[in-house]
Design an enzyme around this catalytic site. Structure first.
Site, mmCIF file in Angstrom:
data_model
loop_
_atom_site.group_PDB
_atom_site.id
_atom_site.type_symbol
_atom_site.label_atom_id
_atom_site.label_comp_id
_atom_site.label_asym_id
_atom_site.label_seq_id
_atom_site.Cartn_x
_atom_site.Cartn_y
_atom_site.Cartn_z
ATOM 1 N N PHE A 103 0.865 -1.188 0.000
ATOM 2 C CA PHE A 103 0.000 0.000 0.000
ATOM 3 C C PHE A 103 0.894 1.228 0.000
ATOM 4 O O PHE A 103 1.645 1.464 0.941
ATOM 5 C CB PHE A 103 -0.951 0.053 1.207
ATOM 6 C CG PHE A 103 -1.861 1.255 1.112
ATOM 7 C CD1 PHE A 103 -3.016 1.202 0.355
ATOM 8 C CD2 PHE A 103 -1.535 2.456 1.729
ATOM 9 C CE1 PHE A 103 -3.838 2.319 0.218
ATOM 10 C CE2 PHE A 103 -2.354 3.576 1.596
ATOM 11 C CZ PHE A 103 -3.504 3.500 0.840
ATOM 12 N N ASP A 117 9.174 2.957 2.125
ATOM 13 C CA ASP A 117 7.979 3.737 2.442
ATOM 14 C C ASP A 117 7.700 3.536 3.925
ATOM 15 O O ASP A 117 7.159 2.513 4.339
ATOM 16 C CB ASP A 117 6.796 3.265 1.580
ATOM 17 C CG ASP A 117 5.505 4.029 1.902
ATOM 18 O OD1 ASP A 117 5.476 4.745 2.924
ATOM 19 O OD2 ASP A 117 4.534 3.890 1.126
ATOM 20 N N LYS A 121 2.308 10.926 7.519
ATOM 21 C CA LYS A 121 1.427 10.650 8.664
ATOM 22 C C LYS A 121 1.862 11.368 9.960
ATOM 23 O O LYS A 121 1.594 12.539 10.104
ATOM 24 C CB LYS A 121 1.260 9.147 8.837
ATOM 25 C CG LYS A 121 0.495 8.554 7.641
ATOM 26 C CD LYS A 121 -0.218 7.259 7.919
ATOM 27 C CE LYS A 121 -1.235 6.999 6.817
ATOM 28 N NZ LYS A 121 -0.932 5.865 5.954
#
Ligand SMILES: *Cc1c(COP(=O)(O)O)cnc(C)c1O
Length: 399
Positions: free
Chosen positions: A140, A225, A255
């Site tokens: 993802f 990531d 985030k």
């Protein structure tokens, strides 16, 4: 009543691209949130790890308000007095040379892809438009057209083609498959050190070290990531640090970098790699703005000053052991690192969502990921007695 009305209003006017639990939140503080009826819940999702510092951390709120009283947005057409300090801190903490600030995670992933391609053409000497990037099955990385091109999830792609060429998919955790997939035109290998959305999937021990080795040998950029796994979530500042000699060429951070209040993301790398950018090559109107930069710098300070990485490691181990000790016929596996924990429900016990609904009724908010997994990822500011509170509720719903 209020809850039903608000949900009705939202569902009337919102595209239905999410399926939220039937709760309407109105307030948050630390690890706790309150719904519009005044009921209190523990937030064990932390906005998919964007709230590592907890809701409305007082230091971060102070920075937000102070900076909002000075200047919020300048655009990159001018310098501002906040961006440099953030990027310096980010580079010092990650042991890198340079950073490129963006806003959302997907934008930072796009930036990493553009960087790797440009590096491939300008530095490695790959023929024009031939660059290949290798990604992992079940990844993802976000939701843009280029990024869903990399996805192996049917729903993420269905109806969104045509897709971006130049990507190859290999199995997550299989270093020899990665090695075989590399060609002279491969510019990068993009990977999550632990696959979060896929259900907290951990690669076999030594995978990242091997991937690093293979990338170095073939002059391929190793890109991690760490948008979800970074900034303390897994009990290290970055999840790649769980393995020896696995430092990536490029780190993607997002985030929790925004401290739970403001979207801030970045690509952090070496001079050789980020040095490929010339003025005008790439940009973002809001990227590196003074409000986001000030907030993000404080968000990083809070992680260090309050020892959130250490807390995540210690309490994560404790929670993992407690959860493994719960006798239950519904649990397939409990896995994770730090406060990034997945409880996989057996197929024979149905899907994870009804378990999450029962947890909600008990005052614990968690969201299922990939049908079978309850993800527990509370803010890293959590205390031991709050972990015991989680375990009690998990015991009840798993009995
Ligand atoms: C959330 C996430 C993204 C995308 O971030 P957005 O801010 O939602 O665009 C990318 N990669 C990983 C690993 C993520 O968890």
């Amino acid at each position: 009543m209020k809850t039903q009305e608000l949900i009705h209003e939202t569902e009337t006017y919102s595209a239905a691209n999410y399926h939220p639990l039937p709760i309407v939140l109105a307030k948050g503080e630390g690890i706790w949130v309150w719904d519009v009826e005044g009921k209190k819940y523990m937030d064990c999702l932390s906005a998919y790890s964007a709230l590592n510092q907890g809701h409305r951390h007082p230091k971060i709120m102070k920075t937000l308000i102070d900076q909002a009283g000075r200047v919020t947005l300048t655009s990159r057409a001018f310098h501002n007095d906040q961006m440099g300090a953030l990027l310096k801190k980010l580079c010092l903490m990650s042991g890198m040379d340079m950073a490129l600030p963006m806003n959302t995670g997907a934008e930072a992933v796009e930036t990493a892809i553009k960087t790797a391609r440009k590096w491939g053409y300008k530095v490695k000497g790959v023929p024009n438009d031939k660059a290949e990037i290798i990604v992992c099955a079940n990844n993802f990385h976000g939701r843009t057209v280029t990024i869903v091109t990399c996805s192996t999830e049917h729903q993420y792609r269905d109806g969104f083609g045509p897709f971006t060429p130049g990507f190859k998919v290999v199995e997550f955790g299989d270093a020899s498959e990665l090695e075989k997939a590399i060609t002279p035109n491969t510019v990068a290998f993009l990977v999550e050190p632990i696959q979060g959305e896929a259900g907290i999937l951990m690669p076999p021990e030594g995978y990242l070290t091997k991937a690093r080795e293979i990338c170095t040998k073939n002059r391929v950029l190793f890109i991690a990531d760490e948008i979800q796994t970074g900034l303390g979530r897994t009990g290290k500042l970055f999840a790649y640090e769980h393995e020896k000699n696995a430092k990536p060429d490029m780190l993607i951070i997002g985030k929790a970098l925004g401290g739970g209040v403001y979207p801030v993301s970045a690509v952090v790398s070496s001079k050789e790699v980020l040095g490929v950018f010339k003025p005008g090559d790439h940009g973002s109107t809001f990227g590196g703005n003074p409000l986001g930069s000030a907030v993000a710098r404080t968000a990083l300070e809070v992680i260090v000053d309050e020892k959130l990485v250490e807390n995540s490691r210690e309490l994560g181990n404790y929670l993992l052991n407690q959860l493994r000790g719960i006798p239950s016929k519904h649990v397939q596996e409990v896995r994770g690192r730090g406060l990034f924990i997945g409880v996989e429900i057996k197929q024979s016990s149905g899907k994870a969502r009804p378990f999450c609904e029962r947890l909600m009724a008990e005052g614990l908010l968690a969201k299922e990921t990939h049908d079978q997994v309850i993800r527990l990822a509370p803010p890293l500011t959590i205390k031991r007695e709050d972990i015991d509170w989680i375990v009690e509720r998990m015991k009840k719903i798993l009995a």
